[in-house]
Scaffold this motif. Structure first.
Motif, PDB file in Angstrom:
ATOM      1  N   ALA A  39     -73.144  -0.781  52.024  1.00  0.00           N
ATOM      2  CA  ALA A  39     -73.388  -0.737  50.942  1.00  0.00           C
ATOM      3  C   ALA A  39     -74.109  -2.028  49.996  1.00  0.00           C
ATOM      4  O   ALA A  39     -72.441  -3.525  50.479  1.00  0.00           O
ATOM      5  CB  ALA A  39     -72.639  -0.080  49.890  1.00  0.00           C
ATOM      6  N   ARG A  40     -74.698  -2.406  49.737  1.00  0.00           N
ATOM      7  CA  ARG A  40     -74.969  -3.286  48.874  1.00  0.00           C
ATOM      8  C   ARG A  40     -74.320  -3.435  47.457  1.00  0.00           C
ATOM      9  O   ARG A  40     -72.950  -2.703  47.391  1.00  0.00           O
ATOM     10  CB  ARG A  40     -76.498  -3.955  48.346  1.00  0.00           C
ATOM     11  CG  ARG A  40     -77.485  -3.209  49.308  1.00  0.00           C
ATOM     12  CD  ARG A  40     -79.214  -3.296  48.426  1.00  0.00           C
ATOM     13  NE  ARG A  40     -78.987  -2.538  47.572  1.00  0.00           N
ATOM     14  CZ  ARG A  40     -80.079  -1.534  47.281  1.00  0.00           C
ATOM     15  NH1 ARG A  40     -81.022  -0.837  48.970  1.00  0.00           N
ATOM     16  NH2 ARG A  40     -80.567  -0.849  46.246  1.00  0.00           N
ATOM     17  N   ARG A  41     -73.925  -4.685  47.561  1.00  0.00           N
ATOM     18  CA  ARG A  41     -73.159  -4.730  45.609  1.00  0.00           C
ATOM     19  C   ARG A  41     -73.369  -4.080  44.822  1.00  0.00           C
ATOM     20  O   ARG A  41     -72.138  -4.483  44.549  1.00  0.00           O
ATOM     21  CB  ARG A  41     -73.579  -7.131  45.488  1.00  0.00           C
ATOM     22  CG  ARG A  41     -72.553  -7.173  44.540  1.00  0.00           C
ATOM     23  CD  ARG A  41     -72.554  -9.078  44.590  1.00  0.00           C
ATOM     24  NE  ARG A  41     -72.256  -9.652  45.554  1.00  0.00           N
ATOM     25  CZ  ARG A  41     -72.957 -10.997  45.443  1.00  0.00           C
ATOM     26  NH1 ARG A  41     -73.144 -11.291  44.163  1.00  0.00           N
ATOM     27  NH2 ARG A  41     -72.790 -11.696  46.603  1.00  0.00           N
ATOM     28  N   GLU A  42     -74.116  -4.346  44.703  1.00  0.00           N
ATOM     29  CA  GLU A  42     -74.246  -3.191  43.396  1.00  0.00           C
ATOM     30  C   GLU A  42     -74.209  -2.000  43.995  1.00  0.00           C
ATOM     31  O   GLU A  42     -73.666  -0.809  42.854  1.00  0.00           O
ATOM     32  CB  GLU A  42     -75.913  -2.904  42.879  1.00  0.00           C
ATOM     33  CG  GLU A  42     -76.806  -2.762  43.652  1.00  0.00           C
ATOM     34  CD  GLU A  42     -77.284  -3.910  44.542  1.00  0.00           C
ATOM     35  OE1 GLU A  42     -78.587  -3.418  44.989  1.00  0.00           O
ATOM     36  OE2 GLU A  42     -76.658  -4.773  44.590  1.00  0.00           O
ATOM     37  N   GLU A  43     -73.972  -1.534  44.958  1.00  0.00           N
ATOM     38  CA  GLU A  43     -72.960  -0.075  45.658  1.00  0.00           C
ATOM     39  C   GLU A  43     -71.673  -0.284  46.047  1.00  0.00           C
ATOM     40  O   GLU A  43     -71.556   0.125  46.717  1.00  0.00           O
ATOM     41  CB  GLU A  43     -73.921   0.576  46.489  1.00  0.00           C
ATOM     42  CG  GLU A  43     -75.775   0.816  45.475  1.00  0.00           C
ATOM     43  CD  GLU A  43     -76.293   1.086  46.892  1.00  0.00           C
ATOM     44  OE1 GLU A  43     -76.307   1.662  48.520  1.00  0.00           O
ATOM     45  OE2 GLU A  43     -77.584   1.684  46.520  1.00  0.00           O
ATOM     46  N   GLY A  44     -71.122  -0.676  45.564  1.00  0.00           N
ATOM     47  CA  GLY A  44     -70.173  -1.687  45.945  1.00  0.00           C
ATOM     48  C   GLY A  44     -68.970  -0.150  46.211  1.00  0.00           C
ATOM     49  O   GLY A  44     -67.594  -0.039  46.520  1.00  0.00           O
ATOM     50  N   GLY A  45     -69.192   0.788  44.869  1.00  0.00           N
ATOM     51  CA  GLY A  45     -67.850   1.816  44.915  1.00  0.00           C
ATOM     52  C   GLY A  45     -67.995   2.921  46.306  1.00  0.00           C
ATOM     53  O   GLY A  45     -67.264   2.980  46.735  1.00  0.00           O
ATOM     54  N   VAL A  46     -69.624   2.887  46.871  1.00  0.00           N
ATOM     55  CA  VAL A  46     -69.542   3.300  47.705  1.00  0.00           C
ATOM     56  C   VAL A  46     -68.577   3.013  49.518  1.00  0.00           C
ATOM     57  O   VAL A  46     -68.107   3.540  50.024  1.00  0.00           O
ATOM     58  CB  VAL A  46     -70.864   4.035  48.398  1.00  0.00           C
ATOM     59  CG1 VAL A  46     -70.975   4.472  50.045  1.00  0.00           C
ATOM     60  CG2 VAL A  46     -72.122   4.686  47.686  1.00  0.00           C
ATOM     61  N   SER A  47     -68.730   1.611  49.047  1.00  0.00           N
ATOM     62  CA  SER A  47     -68.273   0.222  50.027  1.00  0.00           C
ATOM     63  C   SER A  47     -66.828   0.479  49.310  1.00  0.00           C
ATOM     64  O   SER A  47     -66.119   1.051  50.958  1.00  0.00           O
ATOM     65  CB  SER A  47     -68.770  -0.333  49.341  1.00  0.00           C
ATOM     66  OG  SER A  47     -67.562  -2.161  50.802  1.00  0.00           O
ATOM     67  N   VAL A  48     -65.988   0.879  48.533  1.00  0.00           N
ATOM     68  CA  VAL A  48     -64.883   0.805  48.147  1.00  0.00           C
ATOM     69  C   VAL A  48     -64.669   2.294  48.794  1.00  0.00           C
ATOM     70  O   VAL A  48     -63.068   2.458  49.056  1.00  0.00           O
ATOM     71  CB  VAL A  48     -64.703   0.637  46.929  1.00  0.00           C
ATOM     72  CG1 VAL A  48     -62.785   0.649  46.940  1.00  0.00           C
ATOM     73  CG2 VAL A  48     -64.508  -0.280  46.387  1.00  0.00           C
ATOM     74  N   MET A  49     -65.293   3.306  48.747  1.00  0.00           N
ATOM     75  CA  MET A  49     -64.831   4.082  49.093  1.00  0.00           C
ATOM     76  C   MET A  49     -64.163   4.807  50.610  1.00  0.00           C
ATOM     77  O   MET A  49     -63.390   5.440  51.097  1.00  0.00           O
ATOM     78  CB  MET A  49     -65.445   5.652  48.337  1.00  0.00           C
ATOM     79  CG  MET A  49     -65.746   6.192  47.079  1.00  0.00           C
ATOM     80  SD  MET A  49     -63.304   5.829  46.828  1.00  0.00           S
ATOM     81  CE  MET A  49     -62.497   7.385  47.385  1.00  0.00           C
ATOM     82  N   THR A  50     -65.298   4.030  51.135  1.00  0.00           N
ATOM     83  CA  THR A  50     -65.338   4.038  53.042  1.00  0.00           C
ATOM     84  C   THR A  50     -63.705   3.225  53.289  1.00  0.00           C
ATOM     85  O   THR A  50     -63.558   3.700  54.218  1.00  0.00           O
ATOM     86  CB  THR A  50     -66.806   3.608  53.218  1.00  0.00           C
ATOM     87  OG1 THR A  50     -68.277   3.953  52.895  1.00  0.00           O
ATOM     88  CG2 THR A  50     -66.498   3.211  55.075  1.00  0.00           C
ATOM     89  N   TRP A  51     -63.907   1.975  52.637  1.00  0.00           N
ATOM     90  CA  TRP A  51     -62.385   1.540  52.863  1.00  0.00           C
ATOM     91  C   TRP A  51     -61.573   2.005  52.625  1.00  0.00           C
ATOM     92  O   TRP A  51     -60.107   2.129  53.681  1.00  0.00           O
ATOM     93  CB  TRP A  51     -62.578   0.247  52.250  1.00  0.00           C
ATOM     94  CG  TRP A  51     -63.791  -1.299  52.783  1.00  0.00           C
ATOM     95  CD1 TRP A  51     -64.312  -1.631  52.888  1.00  0.00           C
ATOM     96  CD2 TRP A  51     -62.639  -2.002  54.168  1.00  0.00           C
ATOM     97  NE1 TRP A  51     -65.338  -2.328  53.600  1.00  0.00           N
ATOM     98  CE2 TRP A  51     -64.435  -2.993  54.225  1.00  0.00           C
ATOM     99  CE3 TRP A  51     -61.945  -1.630  55.435  1.00  0.00           C
ATOM    100  CZ2 TRP A  51     -64.376  -3.728  55.713  1.00  0.00           C
ATOM    101  CZ3 TRP A  51     -62.167  -2.278  56.325  1.00  0.00           C
ATOM    102  CH2 TRP A  51     -63.185  -3.262  56.463  1.00  0.00           C
ATOM    103  N   ILE A  52     -61.251   2.960  51.529  1.00  0.00           N
ATOM    104  CA  ILE A  52     -59.973   3.513  51.853  1.00  0.00           C
ATOM    105  C   ILE A  52     -60.112   4.694  52.387  1.00  0.00           C
ATOM    106  O   ILE A  52     -58.619   5.290  52.796  1.00  0.00           O
ATOM    107  CB  ILE A  52     -59.785   4.288  50.046  1.00  0.00           C
ATOM    108  CG1 ILE A  52     -59.878   3.106  48.692  1.00  0.00           C
ATOM    109  CG2 ILE A  52     -59.052   5.249  49.574  1.00  0.00           C
ATOM    110  CD1 ILE A  52     -60.504   3.441  47.351  1.00  0.00           C
TER     111      ILE A  52
END
Length: 446
Positions: A39-52
């Motif tokens: 995910a790009r920086r502005e879509e950080g929420g998706v990246s955070v959920m993936t890591w969680i």
């Protein structure tokens, strides 16, 4: 066109004509899924959920493997201490009236019974025993112990008593010259090999004034550690003939200790053991003596597996949250991909890959962490003991001296199957939602 779709449509591999079909999980589907996972920086929420999701599945799978390994190791060690230091089956005599008119259940023809029991298939040893409870005393210290009178040849066949040179002191070959005691008894009395302890029995010599206590001294020639706290703390062995004299059992035995080549079959041959010695014989098996505890372990195993399975499910549900956010953020991309020819199946597989990759990576990391933890359980417990200042594992409560862990393929397989199964199943629902998205509605306000 900017972003992911802008990059994708410049590549000819993604342009499809009407009626053209692609193989499931084609290369371009993996490429799109991989771009979405980064995910790009502005879509950080998706990246955070993936890591969680990844961390949650990793920890849940590791916890499941560690728990299953510890429970398996505890059961194996507990059963091994039972089978390695106790009879697999004990043959008694039913109560009868002796020549003096009193009730008795001792075995006069113990050698004959032993020979008959040896004819039963799977029986490898039948040893006559004399048993009694006495008080041991040394230099002002006292301990209640249970004495087993046994022949030296039979003692040598008990694995956790006579066959553990690293966990014993003294010379078991000198058994006929003295007494063998558990390490717990030795610690409580403060004795070492070569010391003499007194055994005090209330049922001693019979005189005209009644029965006087019997006091005899025996040299400690052997100290063993069976691996069970209750055994090491209470058990001692005397030579069979000496125990007969001490307990007023000359010419008789209290029971016959039977050892089997396959202890798990004891229930199947218990009837044959009774038939071998006749109608007066009674049989008590190791499964009967420890059956309630083993049943409790089985029930606890099932409960722990269910509880930890819920943890895996909760961790897998984070994948759903992440995919729902991803589908929402990629609605315009989905509309464009459908417009240029991607089928519903291709879109479904793209988002399925996004969730499945998280599940697979989390499961793999969980297996690695859980396996390393189980294989190094001794180091982990040493560190926990250091933090707690010792006493993290109480053998008087647990029965065994250390927290065991046995890593089995079947336990790892169950954990992996559960994690991957849940990860794949929960991924299907948001992936189907993405696949069924109407491209017109997705692009209406673009």
């Amino acid at each position: 066109m900017q972003g992911t779709v802008g990059q994708l449509i410049l590549e000819p591999v993604f342009v499809m004509t009407e009626g053209q079909s692609t193989k499931p999980f084609s290369r371009f589907e993996w490429m799109i899924a991989w771009r979405y996972l980064r995910a790009r920086r502005e879509e950080g929420g998706v990246s955070v959920m993936t890591w969680i999701s990844l961390i949650g599945i990793t920890l849940a799978v590791a916890a499941l493997i560690i728990t299953l390994s510890v429970r398996t190791g505890f059961r194996t060690e507990f059963v091994d201490t039972i089978l390695g230091a106790n009879a697999h089956a004990t043959v008694y005599s039913s109560v009868y009236v002796d020549e003096n008119g009193g009730t008795n259940r001792s075995i006069a023809d113990y050698d004959g019974w032993a020979e008959k029991l040896l004819t039963v298939p799977d029986v490898v040893r039948a040893a006559p025993l004399v048993r009694g409870q006495v008080m041991a005393s040394y230099s002002g210290s006292n301990a209640g112990i249970e004495v087993y009178g046994i022949a030296q040849n039979d003692l040598m066949t008990i694995p956790r008593v006579a066959q553990r040179p690293d966990e014993s002191w003294g010379d078991v070959a000198r058994f006929n010259e003295g007494i063998a005691i558990g390490s717990g008894v030795a610690r409580e009395l403060g004795v070492v090999v070569g010391d003499s302890i007194k055994l005090i029995s209330p049922d001693g010599a019979k005189t005209a004034f009644g029965t006087s206590p019997r006091v005899s001294a025996f040299e400690v020639v052997y100290i063993f550690t069976a691996g069970r706290y209750d055994i090491d703390k209470t058990r001692a062995y005397l030579p069979f003939s000496e125990a007969q004299r001490y307990f007023n059992s000359e010419g008789a035995a209290d029971e016959i200790e039977v050892m089997l080549a396959h202890p798990d079959t004891v229930d199947e041959i218990s009837y044959e053991l009774m038939q071998a010695v006749g109608d007066t014989g009674l049989v008590w098996t190791w499964k009967q003596s420890a059956g309630s505890f083993l049943s409790a372990l089985d029930m606890e195993d099932n409960v722990m597996f269910v509880i930890l399975s819920v943890l895996v499910l909760i961790a897998a549900m984070n994948i759903v949250s992440g995919l729902i956010m991803l589908v929402k953020n990629k609605g315009r991309d989905i509309g464009i991909l459908r417009t240029i020819g991607l089928t519903e199946g291709s879109v479904l597989r793209v988002f399925f890959i996004c969730g499945a990759v998280t599940g697979v990576l989390g499961t793999a990391l969980g297996v690695m962490i859980g396996s390393l933890f189980a294989l190094n359980i001794d180091s982990v417990m040493a560190f926990v003991n250091y933090l707690n200042g010792g006493g993290a594992w109480d053998p008087s409560v647990r029965g065994i001296y250390a927290l065991p862990a046995e890593l089995r393929f079947i336990d790892v397989f169950k954990a992996v199957s559960l994690s991957l199964g849940l990860s794949f199943v929960v991924t299907i629902f948001p992936a189907r939602r993405a696949a069924r998205m109407n491209p017109v509605e997705a692009l209406r306000y673009e």
